[in-house]
Design an enzyme around this catalytic site. Structure first.
Site, PDB file in Angstrom:
ATOM      1  N   ASP A   1       0.765  -1.060   0.152  1.00 38.71           N
ATOM      2  CA  ASP A   1       0.582  -0.030  -0.204  1.00 38.71           C
ATOM      3  C   ASP A   1       0.954   1.153   0.018  1.00 38.71           C
ATOM      4  OD1 ASP A   1      -2.836   0.730   0.211  1.00 38.71           O
ATOM      5  OD2 ASP A   1      -2.054   1.612   1.961  1.00 38.71           O
TER       6      ASP A   1
ATOM      7  N   GLU B   1       1.598  -0.684  -5.034  1.00 40.42           N
ATOM      8  CA  GLU B   1       0.177   0.620  -5.396  1.00 40.42           C
ATOM      9  C   GLU B   1       1.562   2.113  -5.426  1.00 40.42           C
ATOM     10  OE1 GLU B   1      -3.024   2.871  -3.128  1.00 40.42           O
ATOM     11  OE2 GLU B   1      -2.208   2.208  -2.268  1.00 40.42           O
TER      12      GLU B   1
END
Length: 559
Positions: free
Chosen positions: A222, A283
């Protein structure tokens, strides 16, 4: 088909260029909305285990699970309080191990979501930091700073949170006086770690090993473009139209800083010490494809989400350009391109591709949004877009429910919304709840088969019944049947390891290419186009004799 842990590691000596993640189709599971075995209205790990056969039949190579670790759920699990355990709402570590084993037995690899940019404010480290003094080792794990102004009453800089509002929160010191401020790129309950701190870096290397030792096949990371902030934390004002991730400026001081690459090289070394081609996927929201490719150089990440492809409009020239640019940029560093159309943070592509107004990433759509989509056109385009995507070489990501043709849920009641974006912007942005509604499995069951009690953490719309898995499974014209056919043909022809060449003879409103003996034609224009000779293997929608209608993609086997 049985598949043991030993089989899962049988590719230990994979030659460079043949690793599984280079061509995999990876299915994202948002655990709280996938399937709920306990009946409490929140999906869980036993719910995932119960549907592994469905995923095997669908034909995916791996699953990626959004966060299931211990969390107060202020941001649906992206606020982690304990990185080495399962939140009780999702089950236990034993449930995770059972799910992992069941997936491996079916030839499905498992990727775990990891959130290193920030923790929950309930994490033991942050609680220790609140009790400790300014300048202490406990506070050094996070980004604490003195405020500006005569009495420190102003935040250290002008940064604005991705979720709206300021990016700093002032704490009350142990003696009850107003104290320092801490940085939170996202919600105030998600304090950012200080990744210049060696203790933080060592802790996360150990967290990686904890899950790798259990047998996971990789990590989706993330906010991989975050972690390192510009020295001195200079003021920065993004363009008003920049969207929730801060815009396209090359020098956003909290995104894409050079020092972050040192972290990924360390993580790469950790994974390389394990057997079986374990993978890292970034990401990383960055201005260009070329910049994103820097995250997947040979000694860093293995994959990075191709958000430039996801954000490309339904326009033939734009699609041809981003496909060519992606293959060139990722190929230049020896990495596969990834392809993705939907995930838990964006409007589902069955709706997004038919929007008629601007919709910045993270804004969402709701009852008062302009340019709301035509659902029929949206589904036609979504089926065509997926049919084009799955013909491309590299690795593709699917988001749970897209195989059912699920649209964004627009008409959620205000009092049902839970995304922090909704609250931090005082309702100015709807946020991401509309793509996170629990998916339907059985048309005539409580909660459409999400569980057997009818409870659902977000309300499901009435039209979910006609899109349920059991309604579509034996329907030759259903979106589920289309996905199964595409994935089976992709695998049999090894399209993920192929190469494309553009197929001539069409006007500018058509994307036509060849990959591994397959001709793929997507018609984005207003008029039907004549198809070349060959055997039609798959079409995303009905054909008009030998003509390809608008918003339709076809796969043709040619001699």
């Amino acid at each position: 088909m049985t598949f043991t842990q030993e089989d899962a590691r049988a590719d230990l000596a994979s030659a460079p260029g043949s690793e599984w993640w280079r061509t995999a189709v990876i299915y994202q599971i948002y655990p709280r909305s996938f399937a709920d075995a306990s009946g409490d209205g929140l999906g869980d790990l036993p719910g995932v285990t119960a549907h592994l056969d469905d995923l095997q039949t669908l034909g995916v190579d791996a699953i990626w699970l959004s966060p299931f670790q211990t969390s107060p759920q202020k941001d649906a699990g992206y606020d982690v309080a304990d990185y080495r355990d399962v939140d009780p709402i999702f089950g236990t570590l034993a449930d995770f191990d059972e799910m992992l084993s069941g997936a491996h037995e079916r030839g499905i690899r498992v990727i775990v979501d990891l959130v290193p940019n920030h923790s929950s404010d309930q994490h033991v480290w942050f609680q220790e930091a609140l009790k400790a003094a300014p300048g202490s080792p406990e506070r050094a794990r996070y980004i604490f700073r003195d405020g500006k102004g005569e009495n420190g009453e102003l935040p250290p800089n002008n940064w604005e949170s991705v979720f709206g509002g300021g990016m700093w929160k002032r704490v009350t010191e142990a003696d009850g006086t107003p104290g320092q401020w801490y940085l939170h790129i996202f919600d105030e309950t998600q304090p950012d770690f200080d990744w210049t701190n060696d203790e933080v870096r060592a802790e996360f290397r150990d967290i990686l090993r904890f899950w790798l030792d259990r047998g996971v096949d990789g990590f989706r990371v993330d906010v991989a473009h975050g972690l390192i902030k510009a020295e001195g934390l200079p003021d920065y004002t993004p363009d008003p139209d920049a969207g929730s991730m801060g815009g396209d400026a090359d020098e956003v001081p909290y995104w894409g800083q050079p020092g972050v690459h040192e972290v990924w090289r360390e993580w790469h070394e950790v994974l390389a010490a394990y057997d079986g081609d374990r993978a890292l996927c970034a990401e990383a929201w960055l201005p260009t494809v070329e910049q994103t490719a820097l995250w997947v150089r040979p000694d860093e990440m293995h994959q990075a989400f191709n958000f430039h492809y996801l954000e490309t409009a339904w326009d033939a020239a734009a699609l041809r350009a981003v496909i060519a640019e992606s293959l060139d940029a990722y190929g230049a560093v020896g990495a596969p391109s990834t392809w993705v159309l939907s995930n838990h943070d964006v409007v589902r592509h069955a709706s997004r591709l038919a929007l008629t107004a601007e919709n910045p990433q993270g804004a969402g759509i709701g009852p008062d949004s302009p340019g709301k989509p035509d659902p029929v056109k949206g589904l036609h385009r979504a089926r065509a877009a997926t049919s084009l995507m799955l013909a491309l070489p590299g690795s593709s990501y699917l988001y749970q429910g897209e195989e059912l043709g699920l649209p964004e849920v627009i008409d959620l009641p205000d009092d049902a919304r839970q995304d922090p974006t909704w609250f931090r912007t005082n309702g100015e942005r709807y946020g991401r709840d509309g793509c996170r509604v629990p998916i339907p499995w059985t048309a005539d069951a409580p909660a459409y088969g999400f569980n057997d009690t009818g409870a659902s953490w977000l309300p499901q719309p009435a039209e979910w019944a006609e899109l349920a898995h059991d309604v579509q499974v034996d329907d030759p014209a259903s979106t589920l049947t289309l996905y199964r056919a595409l994935l089976a043909e992709r695998r049999s022809r090894n399209l993920g390891a192929g190469a494309i060449e553009w197929f001539d003879g069409f006007d500018d409103d058509v994307v036509a290419l060849r990959n591994s003996g397959l001709v793929v034609i997507a018609n984005l224009g207003d008029d039907a186009v004549e198809l070349p000779e060959g055997e039609v293997l798959i079409a995303s929608g009905p054909l008009d004799g030998t003509r390809l209608p608008t918003d339709t993609t076809v796969w043709i086997a040619t001699a």
